[in-house]
Design a protein around this motif. Sequence first.
Motif, PDB file in Angstrom:
ATOM      1  N   GLY A   1       0.844  -1.177   0.000  1.00 64.01           N
ATOM      2  CA  GLY A   1       0.000   0.000   0.000  1.00 64.01           C
ATOM      3  C   GLY A   1       0.888   1.239   0.000  1.00 64.01           C
ATOM      4  O   GLY A   1       1.918   1.261   0.675  1.00 64.01           O
ATOM      5  N   GLY A   2       0.532   2.253  -0.779  1.00 63.48           N
ATOM      6  CA  GLY A   2       1.327   3.477  -0.816  1.00 63.48           C
ATOM      7  C   GLY A   2       2.265   3.565  -2.008  1.00 63.48           C
ATOM      8  O   GLY A   2       2.835   4.621  -2.287  1.00 63.48           O
ATOM      9  N   GLN A   3       2.417   2.462  -2.732  1.00 68.45           N
ATOM     10  CA  GLN A   3       3.283   2.499  -3.920  1.00 68.45           C
ATOM     11  C   GLN A   3       2.508   2.934  -5.164  1.00 68.45           C
ATOM     12  O   GLN A   3       3.071   2.977  -6.254  1.00 68.45           O
TER      13      GLN A   3
ATOM     14  N   ARG B   1       6.475  10.867  -5.876  1.00 66.45           N
ATOM     15  CA  ARG B   1       5.033  10.618  -5.928  1.00 66.45           C
ATOM     16  C   ARG B   1       4.565  10.289  -7.329  1.00 66.45           C
ATOM     17  O   ARG B   1       3.478   9.754  -7.516  1.00 66.45           O
TER      18      ARG B   1
ATOM     19  N   ASN C   1       4.163   6.118  -9.927  1.00 60.34           N
ATOM     20  CA  ASN C   1       3.134   5.295 -10.559  1.00 60.34           C
ATOM     21  C   ASN C   1       3.023   5.565 -12.069  1.00 60.34           C
ATOM     22  O   ASN C   1       2.829   4.651 -12.857  1.00 60.34           O
TER      23      ASN C   1
END
Lengths: 184, 351
Positions: free
Chosen positions: A12-14, A126, A129
Amino acid sequence: MVNEKLIVAGFGGQGVLMIGKMVALSGMENGMEVSWLPAYGSEMRGGTATCSVNVSDEPVDSPMIQKPTALIIMNLPSLLKYESWAVPGAKVIINSSLVEQEPTRTDIDVYKVPFNDLATQAGNERGMNMLVAGAYAAITGSITLQNLYDAIDHTFVDSKAKFAEGNKQMAKLGYDYAVEHFSK
Amino acid sequence: MARVLFKGNEVIAEAALRAGVDAFFGYPITPQNEVPEYLAREMPKRGGVFLQTESELAGINMVLGASAAGARVMTSSSGPGLCLMLEAISSMALTRLPAVIVDVVRSGPGMGDLAPAQEDWKLSGNGAYKIPILLPGNVQELANMVFEAFDIADQYSTPVLVLADGMLGQMMEPVDFDKLPERRKNLPDKPWRMASVGEKGYRTMMTLTYGRPLTEFTDRFENETMPKIIANETRYEAYGLEDADVVVAAYGTSARMAKAAIKEIKTDLKFGFIRPMTAWPFPKEPFEKIGPNCKAVFCPEINTIGQMIDDVRIAVAGRMPVYHIGNTAAGPMNTANIIDALRAYVEGVAK
């Protein structure tokens, strides 16, 4: 003919769910049939994040993917869990910044990209992705870089429109890295 | 408007807004929480009442009250919440109050698990009544069915249930809100509506029938409402039935898995396919069309023991065996389970 069955997996968070959503949106921009299904419920509690994305010329049969034609592996637990799921010849994209272990299978195509390092170098962690989505576009061809640009333009609107350009740059960076390293 | 990528739960909310929902009353539960989340954000802007109630009981009773006052009203929940609502739903059936109830199904029994499931096929309250149950198979159909559910509810003065499994609620797919069905014409002018003080022609709504024969409801339901709903609202998708060797019958997400499985199996046997799109009225017709070559019907369902399968057995009426494919110790029923079961059957026939 495109019938891509992609699983994106990591912590989670990637940005795992967002990577999958960008691929689905890009496929839709290209007039394809798509589906996006997150793992939810009890699977979420260990802190892993997974989503299944179909991109196809034809209506999507099952949103749940058990035999992926492509994998995006963002951390080691995901490699250990999903490597065996891939069909022979599947394109397996591995975040080599965090995954040092080699896949054990020899019948899959492995593409190692140091996503965290590239994002850090670009000064946009950030935006990792989008970098992943860009590399995925170049490696699989199931979506184009232009589809991804269109998806970004349609996602980052109104107060978020100012982020569109930075995200496109990250997508391009991932795309170019893959073209440079994996073109035959 | 072009196609947009939408989550199933958000589609439920948006379709309801486009159907002109006046009020939503509900209580949170996974896996449907994006429904109230979306409506809580949009209803203050677009008009209508949104209220997160203190319980499912409060929610459904507010639905009952708003419906009695003439509003287009809905709630959404999952199995454990729907169980709590059954008393009021049964009362609404008796008092002939329309409302839309969406059940984004998770696995049970009891509080169960958050995993997607197809388990609330038979959920109904006390008494001799049935309500229309719609079975969407993809996100566009979910939009269409939620939209149309409001008209069906008004047309027959009945609660309508939309059964969507958790996967359909959580997944994103393209949806085009310009492709919603036409609004039905000649809907009744809410003759069931309670009147204001002094207004003429009002109806009383009695949840007890003392002093008034219950047969007022039951006769009318049996002889008027039920035949109309069965004649007009039975829906299904089917193909390849006349010369099928094997038929696979499934609804919702498992119907999609069944299609994938049929495609993947390489065999000389011919597969037919039936997808009920309404649980009640249950589509018997396609099962009657299954040809004489058919040796077996398989029913994949995302649950352990099978629920739809009982209706299939009634429709098949003993002409051929009907087999369940369901959850295993390894997890919810999926495409691989269907392939394994069908392949085992195909290989058995070959021997």
